[in-house]
Enzyme design. Structure first.
Site, PDB file in Angstrom:
ATOM      1  N   SER A 273       2.163  25.328  13.033  1.00 55.15           N
ATOM      2  CA  SER A 273       1.180  25.053  14.149  1.00 55.15           C
ATOM      3  C   SER A 273      -0.231  24.932  13.581  1.00 55.15           C
ATOM      4  CB  SER A 273       1.492  25.923  15.164  1.00 55.15           C
ATOM      5  OG  SER A 273       0.517  25.746  16.325  1.00 55.15           O
TER       6      SER A 273
ATOM      7  N   ASP B  36       7.406  18.234  20.498  1.00 53.09           N
ATOM      8  CA  ASP B  36       8.266  19.563  20.521  1.00 53.09           C
ATOM      9  C   ASP B  36       7.759  20.446  21.692  1.00 53.09           C
ATOM     10  OD1 ASP B  36       5.673  20.430  19.732  1.00 53.09           O
ATOM     11  OD2 ASP B  36       6.291  21.085  17.752  1.00 53.09           O
TER      12      ASP B  36
ATOM     13  N   HIS C 297       8.540  23.931  20.171  1.00 54.96           N
ATOM     14  CA  HIS C 297       7.470  24.331  19.193  1.00 54.96           C
ATOM     15  C   HIS C 297       7.614  25.902  18.475  1.00 54.96           C
ATOM     16  CE1 HIS C 297       3.610  23.767  17.266  1.00 54.96           C
ATOM     17  NE2 HIS C 297       3.079  24.794  17.645  1.00 54.96           N
TER      18      HIS C 297
END
Length: 691
Positions: A264, A593, A646
């Site tokens: 991320s 995602d 995610h």
């Protein structure tokens, strides 16, 4: 004579008895008459009562209050929790047991795979734990206890305002407020679980351990994710410690290069590190031009937010996203209740706007990347995700498979994704020629008008409190904003935040990367404003989930609440498109995602760095590894082993296997090369960077 007397006595007695009996009978008759009279009276009274009730006005139903909504939500949650406990304790154990599948670690160990290259894990925003080292009196008893992550969320309910105060940074410096020190939790435990039972890195760590990884060759690069990236070095020496750790692992593991696995926001944090480590001091780490080529084998980026995320826009603009907007629609007024004194969104915004890291996630590249008022790279994208195929793709070199995706997407109406924020549905769909322009010249504050709210509302909570009502209305006015005008908009509504954060981050595209200005650290986390290291043997992977509706742009409205210390804008959750449309609840969705759109996650590996480009002069090999989302088939399967979400992708067996094989010595070509299911190639072809 005696007989006569006896006769008279008998007559007297008989007559007396008769008289008595007659009297008794008359008494009974009177009693019966009284009872009948009482019955008549009671019947009359009953009739009168009925008439009175009929004449009385009916009670009006009580108005539904925000307190009722709050109680309803609490009751609903308690009932749901009770039912879950009931099923857990009452159902047979055989029904509750999840079928255990051998993880990648067990299987790869049987194949003879063993640990080879040291592995460094780099967490993203929010998922790393934070602990208290110094605090205010309200935080007594919390020394070195977690304020964030790892199951400490009971503190939110015990002392919420105290927690928000300690998680906030100084609004002008972006560093610690006076008397408060909150630091990242070090080690693997810092980000293995976000909350009890909710894994982040734990599954990957466990599988790596199966083939021989442990503390000597596995490291979690914990850092305070609230700070700007350079401030993690200025305050905590986090970049220096990461450099030293990689050098130590390189030497102590037989001079084997390190495999870095960022997630991320950790992806652009590590990109910043790669530039910092080779830059001369005092701004950089002084490792020299060949440091990355010597120490790094591969960078395997999970859910990479290379070009930012639209979620950051809605977070900074109104402290919400699609989930928060949905909750607000379910219980309107609860979180903003003046009676309950919550003002939740205002307090969250006040805290979040002190975190420079969120500004690092704003969309980068402007209209060239994200599109303008009438065009975007996702043109023709279709949004019916429900019919997507979930068949597994074989791992073959350069496997680009778009057919499955196309079968599942049905075009309904085109979305103008380039309009990141639109005020009203017409502003999101009409041609740009029919809309008022959002000129950056309009965004200028005047001292006479902008301080209006200060005099009427007292102390400012957010910078919205320093704006006049007229300025707030002018921002809306049926306008739409692209990523270019959006930056100007944020500078207007939050000038102090943007002035502080833009000293650390930039969101443009470099025309000439040889310009000395790009040696400044504010450009290092933007892949469009910095060069990759001269490390031709290094590999870069973009690994992310696809097939999940992901926030791409928003339809806003003026908030109906105009009281002091309130957020004047909110997502208009009443706005929807047709069936199968990309527009639901005021949010336009694209492929991704669930947090990062495909465009942001995949473009750099698909085009920006593919081959020798001005952003990748040494031609570092790049690979795209997409994982088509497959949700768990039942609640009993937890978060699934084929998830593309995610965070849940961290438990995806296919992704874990790819990481383990590379860590054990495989190359990108050996694990299958590109694996593509989305339209990232077509999107990239529509973007002209002149590379």
């Amino acid at each position: 004579m005696a007989s006569v007397l006896r006769f008279r006595k008998l007559c007297y007695v008989e007559s007396a008895v008769k008289c008595t009996s007659v009297g008794y009978e008359s008494f009974e008759i009177d009693e019966k008459l009284d009872e009948k009279e009482e019955d008549v009276l009671s019947a009359n009274n009953f009739a009168l009562e009925i008439n009175k009730k009929r004449k009385q006005p009916k009670r009006q139903p009580k108005e539904w209050r925000c307190l009722d909504s709050c109680c309803w939500i609490i009751g609903y949650l308690c009932t749901t929790w009770w039912l879950l406990l009931f099923f857990y304790h009452c159902l047979p154990v055989t029904l509750l047991r999840v079928p255990e599948l051998p993880g990648p670690g067990v299987r790869l160990k049987r194949e003879g795979l063993t640990a080879l290259h040291p592995v460094v894990l780099v967490p993203g925003i929010v998922t790393g734990g934070l602990e208290l080292w110094e605090g205010r009196p309200c935080a007594d008893g919390l020394f070195r206890k977690r304020l964030w992550g790892g199951g400490s969320f009971t503190q939110i309910f015990k002392r919420p305002l105290c927690l928000l105060e300690h998680l906030s940074l100084h609004y002008e410096t972006g560093l610690d407020p006076q008397g408060i020190r909150v630091r990242a939790v070090p080690g693997l435990v810092g980000a293995d679980y976000f909350a009890p039972g909710y894994f982040v890195w734990a599954v990957l760590i466990e599988n790596l351990a199966k083939i021989g990884y442990e503390g000597k060759n596995l490291h979690m690069a914990a850092y305070d994710w609230r700070l700007s990236f350079q401030n993690t070095e200025i305050r905590d020496h986090a970049l220096t410690r990461l450099k030293s750790k990689i050098e130590l692992m390189y030497i102590s593991n037989g001079y084997k290069k390190v495999v870095a696995v960022p997630h991320s926001m950790g992806v652009i944090y590590f990109l910043h590190f790669l530039k910092w480590v080779e830059t001369p001091p005092p701004m950089g780490g002084g490792g020299g031009p060949g440091w990355c080529a010597k120490h790094i084998k591969a960078v395997m980026n999970i859910g990479p937010a290379f070009l930012g995320v639209p979620k950051a826009v809605s977070n900074l603009f109104s402290a919400e996203g699609k989930d928060v907007s949905y909750i607000r629609a379910m219980a309107p007024g609860v979180f903003d209740s003046e009676i309950l004194g919550l003002q939740t969104f205002e307090r969250v915004m006040r805290m979040a706007r002190t975190w420079d890291s969120i500004v690092s996630l704003l969309p980068k590249g402007g209209e060239v990347i994200w599109g303008n008022m009438d065009r975007s790279p996702e043109e023709g994208h279709v949004c019916d995700f429900s019919k997507k195929s979930h068949s597994k793709t074989s791992l073959t070199t350069n496997n680009v498979n778009n057919s499955d995706v196309k079968r599942g997407f049905l075009v309904k109406d085109l979305a103008n994704y380039g309009r990141i924020i639109s005020f009203g549905k017409p502003a999101s769909v009409l041609h740009s020629s029919k809309l008022p322009t959002a000129d950056s010249k309009e965004f200028s504050r005047t001292s006479t008008s902008e301080n209006f709210n200060n005099f009427t509302c007292g102390e400012a909570w957010t910078e919205y409190d320093e704006m006049s009502r007229q300025s707030i209305q002018n921002v809306a006015a049926d306008k739409a904003y692209t990523t270019t005008t959006l930056i100007d908009l944020l500078r207007f509504v939050a000038p102090k935040m943007m002035r502080r954060a833009e000293a650390h981050f930039s969101h443009g595209i470099a025309e000439n990367l040889d310009d000395p200005k790009y040696n400044h650290y504010k450009y290092w986390s933007n892949p469009l404003e910095t060069k990759l290291s001269d490390a031709p043997d290094m590999e870069i992977y973009c690994m992310y989930g696809v097939g999940i509706p992901t926030e791409r742009s928003y339809v806003y409205k003026l908030s109906p609440n105009s009281r002091c210390k309130s957020i004047p804008y909110q997502i208009d959750n009443s706005v929807h498109g047709e069936d199968g449309s990309c527009l639901k609840g005021g949010v336009y969705f694209a492929d991704g995602d669930e947090s990062v759109p495909v465009l942001s996650a995949g473009f750099m590996c698909a085009k920006g760095w593919r081959g020798r480009t001005r952003f990748n002069p040494s031609g570092i090999a790049t690979y795209i590894r997409e994982y088509r989302h497959k949700p768990p088939t039942s609640l009993m399967e937890g978060r699934g082993i084929e998830s593309g979400s995610h965070v849940d992708i961290m438990g995806n067996f296919a992704l874990i296997e790819d990481i383990m094989r590379v860590a054990a010595g495989a190359t990108g070509d050996e694990i299958g090369g590109d694996q593509i299911h989305s339209d990232i190639i077509k999107m990239s072809e529509r973007i002209n960077l002149g590379i």
